[in-house]
Design an enzyme around this catalytic site. Structure first.
Site, PDB file in Angstrom:
ATOM      1  N   SER A 190       0.814  -1.204   0.000  1.00 34.60           N
ATOM      2  CA  SER A 190       0.000   0.000   0.000  1.00 34.60           C
ATOM      3  C   SER A 190       0.859   1.271   0.000  1.00 34.60           C
ATOM      4  O   SER A 190       1.727   1.436  -0.846  1.00 34.60           O
ATOM      5  CB  SER A 190      -0.913  -0.071   1.210  1.00 34.60           C
ATOM      6  OG  SER A 190      -1.811   0.981   1.215  1.00 34.60           O
ATOM      7  N   ASP A 361      -9.785  -4.677  -4.905  1.00 34.76           N
ATOM      8  CA  ASP A 361      -9.115  -3.807  -3.949  1.00 34.76           C
ATOM      9  C   ASP A 361      -9.765  -2.431  -4.043  1.00 34.76           C
ATOM     10  O   ASP A 361      -9.599  -1.731  -5.032  1.00 34.76           O
ATOM     11  CB  ASP A 361      -7.624  -3.741  -4.293  1.00 34.76           C
ATOM     12  CG  ASP A 361      -6.823  -2.945  -3.274  1.00 34.76           C
ATOM     13  OD1 ASP A 361      -7.421  -2.095  -2.584  1.00 34.76           O
ATOM     14  OD2 ASP A 361      -5.614  -3.186  -3.168  1.00 34.76           O
ATOM     15  N   HIS A 392      -7.641  -5.230  -0.445  1.00 38.36           N
ATOM     16  CA  HIS A 392      -6.388  -4.578  -0.054  1.00 38.36           C
ATOM     17  C   HIS A 392      -5.673  -5.249   1.119  1.00 38.36           C
ATOM     18  O   HIS A 392      -4.446  -5.254   1.179  1.00 38.36           O
ATOM     19  CB  HIS A 392      -6.665  -3.111   0.278  1.00 38.36           C
ATOM     20  CG  HIS A 392      -5.467  -2.229   0.187  1.00 38.36           C
ATOM     21  ND1 HIS A 392      -4.767  -2.050  -0.981  1.00 38.36           N
ATOM     22  CD2 HIS A 392      -4.823  -1.484   1.116  1.00 38.36           C
ATOM     23  CE1 HIS A 392      -3.753  -1.231  -0.766  1.00 38.36           C
ATOM     24  NE2 HIS A 392      -3.763  -0.878   0.499  1.00 38.36           N
TER      25      HIS A 392
END
Ligand SMILES: *[C@@H]1O[C@H](CO)[C@@H](O)[C@H](O)[C@H]1NC(C)=O
Ligand SMILES: *[C@@H]1O[C@H](CO)[C@@H](O)[C@H](O)[C@H]1NC(C)=O
Ligand SMILES: *[C@@H]1O[C@H](CO)[C@@H](O)[C@H](O)[C@H]1NC(C)=O
Ligand SMILES: *[C@@H]1O[C@H](CO)[C@@H](O)[C@H](O)[C@H]1NC(C)=O
Ligand SMILES: *[C@@H]1O[C@H](CO)[C@@H](O)[C@H](O)[C@H]1NC(C)=O
Length: 417
Positions: A190, A361, A392
């Site tokens: 991320s 995601d 995610h």
């Protein structure tokens, strides 16, 4: 769910974050929340893994770790954890790998799902020299040589720009020095990937220090995110900044803000319904891939301390479809010498990069990752797990991660490391 209900959920969550945190900032609650200290939380039936910290968790599962600290050029004191399990490995141990966590997260993210899923465990099993740093402001790095995170707004004046320009160089050089290595490998999740792109595009001399960068749920362009919380932040960046200014709250999900404790508490009893929804507001929900016990454990560790400015920066990326530095508005001229913040030049990222992205995601949409894939000069692989509902958190917490993600990472590390 329709878009209207997303907005309602998002408004409610933002309201909760601020309304519950502001008043309590000024109340001197007795005994430092001792009602919810470790002993009492265990008594109440909390999942022990929600309570233990990185060191506690890793030793519980038979993986001893070391704690290191490094100070950045601008005075932030960062904690790094190093996995030490070596008995099963020959000599020499394989090259160092940095695992870098994302937004409102910590190194815990790579161990919280336990030894069969947590990437730090799996890479230690494969005999890599695993280092897990914590970026400035996060739970283990809430320290500075002169600034006080509880008093100085300046402490929280950062976003992933600073993670990339100051935290990562400090951590990279420290690991290289400590291990007497010339190069290391990087795995980011991320925001930990955005920080990497910031590092090598603003300080290209760092390109030669990395074998390969594996990017899980990668972030550069962000315009197409579906995350309700971020979409809301995008609509109200100005208001959030005003709120920060008037309340003096510059930290998001801080340890003295009761919201995180309320969430943690409820997640112990209704992990799926409640916790799943909290995670979903941030990152999108994959109801079956992350187990109930893992959800309850995650709640003790995520979401936690980061700067509210980081949220504002993500919000700005929805206003202008560019991967660029934080927008200081009228102060841009003073800070950057230009009225608009400069863009990051991804053509300078020479390190071989592997991208892994999920079909569902919500935080990072495939459309934005496609653009990243086209913009990076040296993409060695762009892999999308076949699961329709890959989200995610699944890269680090999902039951499918050891099957889909870990083998890919091991393959890249072996080939380039
Ligand atoms: C709360 O913790 C701080 C720092 O650990 C300590 O100085 C303070 O005395 C504690 N307050 C109470 C009421 O225990
Ligand atoms: C937690 O708080 C209780 C009182 O509420 C106290 O008896 C206990 O010693 C505390 N435990 C720790 C580890 O601080
Ligand atoms: C982890 O928890 C233990 C026990 O509470 C504590 O002694 C240690 O300092 C903590 N480590 C970190 C890095 O927070
Ligand atoms: C935050 O940093 C920017 C750029 O370094 C600076 O212009 C600004 O005044 C800082 N704001 C605060 C509150 O420290
Ligand atoms: C990634 O980019 C390359 C080169 O621009 C292209 O050939 C490839 O199809 C892209 N991969 C995906 C999954 O879109």
């Amino acid at each position: 769910m329709g878009s209207r209900s997303h907005i309602v959920v998002a408004v409610l969550s933002l309201f909760l974050i601020y309304s519950t945190s502001i008043p309590f900032q000024y109340l001197d609650l007795p005994g430092n929340y001792s009602l919810l200290n470790g002993t009492n939380r265990l008594r109440l039936g909390f999942n022990e893994d929600a309570i233990l910290n990185f060191t506690g968790l890793t030793s519980k599962y038979g993986y001893p770790t070391e704690e290191h600290t490094v100070t950045t050029e601008d005075g932030y004191i960062l904690t790094l954890f190093r996995m030490l399990k070596r008995e099963h490995c020959g000599k020499p141990i394989r090259s160092p790998v940095i695992l870098m966590h994302g937004f409102v997260d910590t190194a815990d993210t790579f161990i919280i799902a336990g030894p069969r899923i947590g990437l730090a465990y799996l890479l230690a099993d494969a005999c890599y020299d695993v280092w897990c740093p914590n970026h400035r402001g996060s739970r283990y790095s809430r320290r500075h040589v002169t600034l006080d995170p509880d008093k100085d707004a300046k402490f929280w004046n950062y976003t992933y720009d600073e993670h990339g320009m100051f935290d990562l160089p400090a951590v990279t050089d420290y690991v290289l020095d400590n291990t007497r290595s010339k190069k290391l490998s990087y795995v980011g999740h991320s925001q930990g990937t955005a920080a990497f792109f910031v590092l090598v595009s603003t300080r290209p001399e760092y390109n030669k220090k990395f074998n390969v960068a594996v990017c899980l749920g990668p972030i550069a362009w962000f315009y197409n995110t579906y995350s309700p919380l971020i979409r809301l932040a995008g609509k109200f960046t100005r208001q959030i900044q005003l709120l920060m200014h008037y309340t003096g709250v510059y930290e998001l999900f801080g340890p003295t803000q009761p919201l995180v404790h309320v969430v943690e508490f409820l997640c112990q009893y209704i992990p799926k319904g409640f916790c799943g929804t909290t995670v979903f507001v941030l990152a999108g929900q994959n109801p079956d891939n992350i187990g109930q016990k893992t959800l309850a454990a995650i709640a003790g560790h995520y979401p936690r301390s980061s700067s509210a400015n980081s949220l504002v920066h993500f919000g700005q990326m929805l206003t202008v479809d560019k991967f660029r530095r934080f927008d200081y508005g009228t102060e841009n001229m003073k800070v950057y010498g230009t009225p608009e913040p400069p863009e990051f030049d991804l053509s300078r990222v020479k390190v071989p990069v592997a991208l892994i992205a999920g079909k569902r995601d919500w935080f990072v949409s495939l459309k934005d990752v496609d653009r990243l894939n086209r913009s990076l000069p040296n993409v060695i692989d762009y892999y999308i797990p076949p699961e329709q509902d890959w989200s995610h958190g699944d890269f680090v917490w999902g039951a499918g991660a050891p099957r889909r993600v870990a083998p890919k990472i091991l393959q890249y590390l072996k080939k380039y490391g």
